[in-house]
Motif scaffolding. Structure first.
Motif, short mmCIF file in Angstrom:
data_model
loop_
_atom_site.label_atom_id
_atom_site.label_comp_id
_atom_site.label_asym_id
_atom_site.label_seq_id
_atom_site.Cartn_x
_atom_site.Cartn_y
_atom_site.Cartn_z
N SER A 73 0.85 -1.19 -0.02
CA SER A 73 0.03 0.08 -0.16
C SER A 73 0.93 1.08 -0.08
CB SER A 73 -0.91 -0.06 1.32
OG SER A 73 -0.16 -0.14 2.52
N GLN A 74 2.05 1.40 0.72
CA GLN A 74 2.84 2.54 0.59
C GLN A 74 3.41 2.46 -0.77
OE1 GLN A 74 5.75 2.05 3.79
NE2 GLN A 74 6.80 3.86 3.27
N VAL A 75 3.84 1.41 -1.21
CA VAL A 75 4.45 1.55 -2.72
C VAL A 75 3.40 2.24 -3.70
CG1 VAL A 75 5.38 0.12 -4.61
CG2 VAL A 75 5.98 -0.59 -2.21
N ARG A 76 2.10 1.78 -3.68
CA ARG A 76 1.20 2.49 -4.38
C ARG A 76 1.12 3.77 -4.09
NH1 ARG A 76 -2.00 -1.86 -3.24
NH2 ARG A 76 -3.33 -0.87 -1.72
N THR A 77 1.01 4.25 -2.90
CA THR A 77 0.92 5.65 -2.32
C THR A 77 2.24 6.40 -3.26
OG1 THR A 77 -0.29 5.01 -0.44
CG2 THR A 77 0.87 7.29 -0.55
N SER A 78 3.32 5.82 -3.02
CA SER A 78 4.45 6.45 -3.56
C SER A 78 4.43 6.61 -5.17
CB SER A 78 5.75 5.59 -3.37
OG SER A 78 6.94 6.06 -3.95
#
Length: 269
Positions: A73-78
């Motif tokens: 989810s953090q990768v998607r936000t990035s």
């Protein structure tokens, strides 16, 4: 983290392996470790990791793998933030061709070639590598076949069983998001939509500059000779609302008794 999970799973599977030949095969495969250790294993002089320690290691790996899965989810936000910044860079660049714009025109996948994109591609290659995937699957099967694994609770065992599928599914979703942003950025440029965005951006900046120039000459209550029709809505207080009474909509369900009809055999005939 993924490399550490794969490495630790393999190490745990090896350290709990009761078969000396399997240990030797793994040792030779991992750059042929010290000959003395291989000889001692052949002689049966090896230690099997205690169940308590093996259980502790397994739960550490479950926790680490769970954190790894949640990182997607953090990768998607990035990637979302990167996509927004690239679009802003294209719109706000006053020159005919900015660096990002020129790269897109040259056919470069700007998002995939970014630092975030290259990092994720390296992760994705590691995750989808057939040899790595096979080693991970074999290590998981071996660990779950050990006696100590029966002490894992149901959630932990199910998570380990589905670890590869979970990582692949979440990684594939991020991969699709990455491709979607890359295509969207390319379409944003090719459709000349960025030019309209630039025009609007210039108008907004011009309005802001004009407002700053006249802010000391015109106060909030000075007539400017322009009438702006605003939309409005009727506002009512909550105290004016009345509760709906369902009994008002009830239908009288009583059955009326009809009078007897005056009829005879003669009239029927």
């Amino acid at each position: 983290r993924l490399s550490l999970v794969i490495e630790q799973l393999g190490a745990l599977a090896e350290q709990t392996e009761p078969n000396p030949e399997s240990r030797i095969k793994n040792l030779l495969k991992e750059q042929q470790r010290i000959d003395a250790e291989i000889a001692s294993i052949r002689e049966g002089k090896f230690e099997i990791l205690a169940d308590e320690r093996a259980l502790e290691r397994a739960r550490e790996l479950v926790s680490l793998s769970d954190e790894l899965a949640n990182d997607f989810s953090q990768v998607r936000t990035s990637f979302q933030e990167l996509n927004r910044k690239l679009r802003e860079s294209i719109v706000e660049n006053e020159g005919s061709r900015g660096d990002v714009l020129q790269s897109v025109f040259d056919g470069v996948d700007v998002i995939s070639e970014s630092e975030e994109g290259r990092t994720f591609r390296a992760f994705w290659r590691l995750l989808t590598d057939p040899e790595q995937s096979m080693e991970l699957e074999v290590a998981l099967e071996q660990i779950l076949s050990r006696d100590f694994s029966e002490q894992l609770d149901r959630r932990e065992r199910r998570f380990l069983l589905q670890l590869t599928r979970i990582l692949l599914e979440r990684g594939e979703h991020v991969h699709e998001v990455l491709q979607h942003f890359a295509r969207g950025l390319k379409q944003f440029v090719q459709s000349r939509e960025y030019q309209e965005q630039r025009r609007i951006n210039k108008l907004l900046k011009l309005a802001q500059r004009n407002a700053l120039e006249i802010k000391n000459d015109i106060n909030l209550f000075k007539e400017v000779g322009y009438t702006l029709t605003l939309s409005s809505s009727k506002i009512a207080s909550l105290s004016q609302w009345t509760l709906h009474d369902p009994s008002l909509d009830e239908v009288d369900s009583d059955i009326q008794q009809a009078d007897d009809a005056e009829i005879s055999l003669e009239s029927i005939g």
